[in-house]
Scaffold this motif. Structure first.
Motif, PDB file in Angstrom:
ATOM      1  N   ASN A 316       0.906  -1.218  -0.187  1.00 44.95           N
ATOM      2  CA  ASN A 316      -0.056  -0.083  -0.074  1.00 44.95           C
ATOM      3  C   ASN A 316       0.954   1.128  -0.148  1.00 44.95           C
ATOM      4  O   ASN A 316       2.018   1.407   0.764  1.00 44.95           O
ATOM      5  CB  ASN A 316      -0.999  -0.014   1.235  1.00 44.95           C
ATOM      6  CG  ASN A 316      -1.815  -1.205   1.364  1.00 44.95           C
ATOM      7  OD1 ASN A 316      -2.385  -1.592   0.251  1.00 44.95           O
ATOM      8  ND2 ASN A 316      -1.869  -1.924   2.381  1.00 44.95           N
ATOM      9  N   SER A 318       0.695   5.258   0.371  1.00 43.64           N
ATOM     10  CA  SER A 318      -0.284   6.120   0.709  1.00 43.64           C
ATOM     11  C   SER A 318       0.279   7.496   1.340  1.00 43.64           C
ATOM     12  O   SER A 318       1.555   7.586   1.658  1.00 43.64           O
ATOM     13  CB  SER A 318      -1.021   5.778   1.844  1.00 43.64           C
ATOM     14  OG  SER A 318      -0.549   5.414   2.710  1.00 43.64           O
ATOM     15  N   ALA A 329       0.812   7.309  -9.514  1.00 41.71           N
ATOM     16  CA  ALA A 329       0.375   5.637 -10.089  1.00 41.71           C
ATOM     17  C   ALA A 329       1.368   5.143 -10.954  1.00 41.71           C
ATOM     18  O   ALA A 329       2.147   4.266 -10.845  1.00 41.71           O
ATOM     19  CB  ALA A 329      -0.863   5.569 -10.534  1.00 41.71           C
ATOM     20  N   ILE A 346      -4.486  -3.953  -9.134  1.00 39.72           N
ATOM     21  CA  ILE A 346      -4.174  -2.657  -8.369  1.00 39.72           C
ATOM     22  C   ILE A 346      -5.636  -1.932  -7.956  1.00 39.72           C
ATOM     23  O   ILE A 346      -6.445  -2.225  -8.609  1.00 39.72           O
ATOM     24  CB  ILE A 346      -3.811  -1.464  -9.172  1.00 39.72           C
ATOM     25  CG1 ILE A 346      -4.137  -1.435 -10.398  1.00 39.72           C
ATOM     26  CG2 ILE A 346      -2.090  -1.850  -9.258  1.00 39.72           C
ATOM     27  CD1 ILE A 346      -4.244  -0.010 -11.315  1.00 39.72           C
ATOM     28  N   SER A 347      -5.437  -1.331  -6.977  1.00 41.36           N
ATOM     29  CA  SER A 347      -6.741  -0.590  -6.771  1.00 41.36           C
ATOM     30  C   SER A 347      -6.394   0.825  -6.152  1.00 41.36           C
ATOM     31  O   SER A 347      -5.500   1.084  -5.536  1.00 41.36           O
ATOM     32  CB  SER A 347      -7.689  -1.077  -5.739  1.00 41.36           C
ATOM     33  OG  SER A 347      -7.668  -1.090  -4.731  1.00 41.36           O
ATOM     34  N   THR A 348      -7.096   1.923  -6.366  1.00 35.44           N
ATOM     35  CA  THR A 348      -6.892   3.179  -5.567  1.00 35.44           C
ATOM     36  C   THR A 348      -8.119   3.575  -4.688  1.00 35.44           C
ATOM     37  O   THR A 348      -9.235   3.330  -4.833  1.00 35.44           O
ATOM     38  CB  THR A 348      -6.662   4.137  -6.730  1.00 35.44           C
ATOM     39  OG1 THR A 348      -7.855   4.224  -7.466  1.00 35.44           O
ATOM     40  CG2 THR A 348      -5.479   4.005  -7.428  1.00 35.44           C
ATOM     41  N   SER A 350      -9.923   6.905  -2.835  1.00 36.37           N
ATOM     42  CA  SER A 350     -10.029   8.338  -2.851  1.00 36.37           C
ATOM     43  C   SER A 350     -10.219   9.039  -1.390  1.00 36.37           C
ATOM     44  O   SER A 350      -9.415   9.973  -1.275  1.00 36.37           O
ATOM     45  CB  SER A 350     -11.192   8.772  -3.768  1.00 36.37           C
ATOM     46  OG  SER A 350     -12.518   8.039  -3.510  1.00 36.37           O
ATOM     47  N   PRO A 353      -6.219   8.479   0.634  1.00 35.03           N
ATOM     48  CA  PRO A 353      -5.413   8.367  -0.803  1.00 35.03           C
ATOM     49  C   PRO A 353      -4.446   7.226  -0.558  1.00 35.03           C
ATOM     50  O   PRO A 353      -3.450   7.531  -0.026  1.00 35.03           O
ATOM     51  CB  PRO A 353      -4.577   9.675  -0.858  1.00 35.03           C
ATOM     52  CG  PRO A 353      -4.920  10.609   0.249  1.00 35.03           C
ATOM     53  CD  PRO A 353      -6.094   9.801   1.056  1.00 35.03           C
ATOM     54  N   THR A 354      -4.794   6.381  -1.379  1.00 32.75           N
ATOM     55  CA  THR A 354      -4.005   4.931  -1.365  1.00 32.75           C
ATOM     56  C   THR A 354      -3.734   4.328  -2.523  1.00 32.75           C
ATOM     57  O   THR A 354      -5.015   4.348  -3.091  1.00 32.75           O
ATOM     58  CB  THR A 354      -4.509   4.067  -0.282  1.00 32.75           C
ATOM     59  OG1 THR A 354      -5.133   4.440   1.024  1.00 32.75           O
ATOM     60  CG2 THR A 354      -3.920   2.685   0.073  1.00 32.75           C
ATOM     61  N   ILE A 355      -2.751   3.730  -3.127  1.00 33.02           N
ATOM     62  CA  ILE A 355      -2.744   2.801  -4.072  1.00 33.02           C
ATOM     63  C   ILE A 355      -2.368   1.447  -3.621  1.00 33.02           C
ATOM     64  O   ILE A 355      -1.225   1.403  -2.793  1.00 33.02           O
ATOM     65  CB  ILE A 355      -1.658   3.283  -5.037  1.00 33.02           C
ATOM     66  CG1 ILE A 355      -1.905   4.610  -5.759  1.00 33.02           C
ATOM     67  CG2 ILE A 355      -1.651   2.093  -6.534  1.00 33.02           C
ATOM     68  CD1 ILE A 355      -0.784   5.274  -6.606  1.00 33.02           C
ATOM     69  N   SER A 356      -3.250   0.440  -3.790  1.00 35.36           N
ATOM     70  CA  SER A 356      -2.923  -0.898  -3.295  1.00 35.36           C
ATOM     71  C   SER A 356      -2.473  -1.619  -4.631  1.00 35.36           C
ATOM     72  O   SER A 356      -3.099  -1.662  -5.592  1.00 35.36           O
ATOM     73  CB  SER A 356      -4.106  -1.463  -2.692  1.00 35.36           C
ATOM     74  OG  SER A 356      -4.416  -0.730  -1.665  1.00 35.36           O
TER      75      SER A 356
END
Ligand SMILES: Nc1ncnc2c1ncn2[C@@H]1O[C@H](COP(=O)(O)OP(=O)(O)O)[C@@H](O)[C@H]1O
Ligand SMILES: N[C@@H](CC(=O)OP(=O)(O)O)C(=O)O
Length: 463
Positions: A316, A318, A329, A346-348, A350, A353-356
């Motif tokens: 993750n 963030s 990203a 992947i997932s984001t 809102s 604010p995280t990109i997994s």
């Protein structure tokens, strides 16, 4: 025809494999045979490598001796003709001596040497199967993947065939197949600089389809220890049922997310040439097995199969600073790509604010390092990990355009208190994949197998 390790595990199984080849030959077909390492030999070879690394040279020689005597015993029991027996035993002796010398000369096992060590399983089993065919009065020769024309890059442990491979295989094998039955080592190839390479664990299926594509085979048959591709892993759900027909796409999705019965890369070469792939049980050759073809067969229950992969981990990325910062990203993906790390999902988020990013468990440390190095002091405040995860994939071409499938999946799991950490559905809509806690995998598969009535389909599994 490809015979997996389970189909070459002992004398009895190799006999069955040879009989299957003979029968097909007697029907008038030309055949190329691909052999995996016998039983768990590849795992034993990896143990040899680990023992060399930890300085336990004696232990590694002990394992090698055991591998040799297991193969010697099979040959003595399997092959009647003295001449053939002698030829095969000599081949085993030569390979044994070669690896023993290799082991005694090396102190460190890099990925290049690991591929060399891992290749010996197939180099022992393929000559035995070829000998078994000669013992049945069939004309057969033994070839390594390299000798058959499989030239790869040097991405050791996960090598890819080079463009010229197809032509090389065709030139080499077509004249042989016309008069003999080549038995070729699965899983291994060779690089331009002369190294032995491997195509990734379970890669003999890939060898079969690379060769099938090159020689424009009528069909590729994967012989294994189950009746075909099943609705899920039978070790998790004993009520798994056989899928008579599935599409290339479905097979790719199921294998990509953990159905061991097929290597995920093995479908693409078949698609290119529209070659049907059959998965059949070596112990029950008369059973129809599974046919993997181009056409999509929509089934009533919509979902056809469920698979799961536990060797994954979440990373993750963030930080409040990510809000409205374009390109974060892309930078994360580039940082991972530079380390040759494959992103599985992947997932984001809102609100937070995280990109997994879901990666292979083996890539976890490198992923964390690459992302921290790249983002240190910038918009990203934290790079964290979660290795207690697994990805489950629900697959079926009929899901496309059918409303409510995702609702059913998540409601069924929610009712049984299985928490979903991440969700992904591609635009093709025939696959919903989600990440849950590793310990919940078996439960989730059983719940969904029942929810979509997969246990009620036609035939149950028989081994
Ligand atoms: N959906 C599935 N269908 C069939 N087999 C599966 C599935 N998911 C997992 N498996 C496992 O895959 C095994 C076959 O693959 P593998 O052990 O690699 O065999 P082989 O030695 O023939 O390559 C089966 O015995 C079964 O336990
Ligand atoms: N022997 C190799 C390649 C392979 O494809 O094996 P199997 O067909 O038994 O999965 C491995 O264990 O990875």
């Amino acid at each position: 025809m490809k015979f997996g390790g389970t189909s070459l595990a002992d004398t009895e199984m190799i006999k069955r494999a040879a009989e299957i080849v003979r029968e097909k030959h007697n029907e008038g077909f030309n055949i190329a045979v691909i052999a995996s390492a016998s039983g768990k030999t590849t795992d034993e070879l990896i143990k040899i490598a680990k023992n060399i690394e930890s300085g336990e040279r004696k232990e590694s020689i002990k394992i090698l001796d055991e591998i040799k005597s297991k193969h010697d015993d099979i040959v003595k029991e399997l092959i009647d003709k003295d001449k053939v027996k002698k030829e095969v035993l000599n081949e085993i002796k030569d390979r044994y001596k070669e690896l023993k010398t290799g082991i005694s000369e090396l102190n460190k096992v890099d990925e290049r040497f690991l591929d060399y060590i891992m290749s010996f399983g197939e180099k022992l089993s393929a000559p035995i199967l070829s000998g078994a065919l000669r013992d049945l009065e069939l004309d057969s020769i033994y070839l390594t993947g390299r000798e058959a024309g499989i030239l790869t890059d040097t991405d050791y442990g996960n090598a890819n065939p080079l463009k010229e491979t197809e032509k090389k295989i065709r030139n080499k094998l077509e004249p042989i197949i016309a008069k003999s039955i080549p038995v070729i080592t699965g899983f291994i190839g060779g690089s331009k600089n002369g190294d032995t390479t491997t195509l990734g664990r379970g890669g003999s299926d890939y060898t079969a389809s690379i060769i099938g594509e090159a020689i424009k085979a009528n069909e590729i048959i994967i012989w294994t220890d189950v009746d075909g591709v099943l609705t899920c892993d039978p070790n998790i759900e004993p009520n798994a049922t056989i899928l008579d027909k599935i599409s290339y796409k479905e097979a790719m999705e199921l294998s990509y997310f953990g159905a061991d019965v097929l290597h995920p890369k093995s479908i693409a070469p078949a698609i290119e040439n529209n070659i049907p792939v059959k998965v059949k049980n070596t112990k029950k050759p008369k059973k129809h097995g599974t046919e993997i073809i181009k056409e999509e067969e929509k089934v009533e229950g919509v979902v056809k199969g469920i698979s799961a992969e536990k060797d994954v981990a979440l990373v993750n990325v963030s930080g409040i600073g990510m809000i409205g910062t374009p390109g974060v990203a892309a930078e994360a993906f580039t940082a991972l790509a530079n380390e040759k790390i494959n992103i599985i999902m992947i997932s984001t988020g809102s609100s937070e604010p995280t990109i997994s990013i879901l990666v292979d468990k083996n890539d976890l440390s490198n992923s964390i390092r690459a992302l921290r190095n790249h983002f240190e002091g910038g918009a990203i405040e934290e790079v964290t990990r979660d290795s207690d995860v697994a990805v489950v994939s629900v697959v079926g071409t009929g899901m496309a355009g059918t409303p409510g499938v995702a609702g059913r999946v998540f409601e069924a799991l929610g009712k049984r208190e299985i928490n979903i950490k991440m969700i992904s559905q591609g635009s093709s809509e025939f696959n919903i994949s989600f990440v849950i806690k590793e310990n919940d995998v078996e439960k989730a598969i059983r719940i969904l197998h029942k929810e979509f009535g997969l246990d009620k389909v036609k035939e149950k599994l028989s081994r």
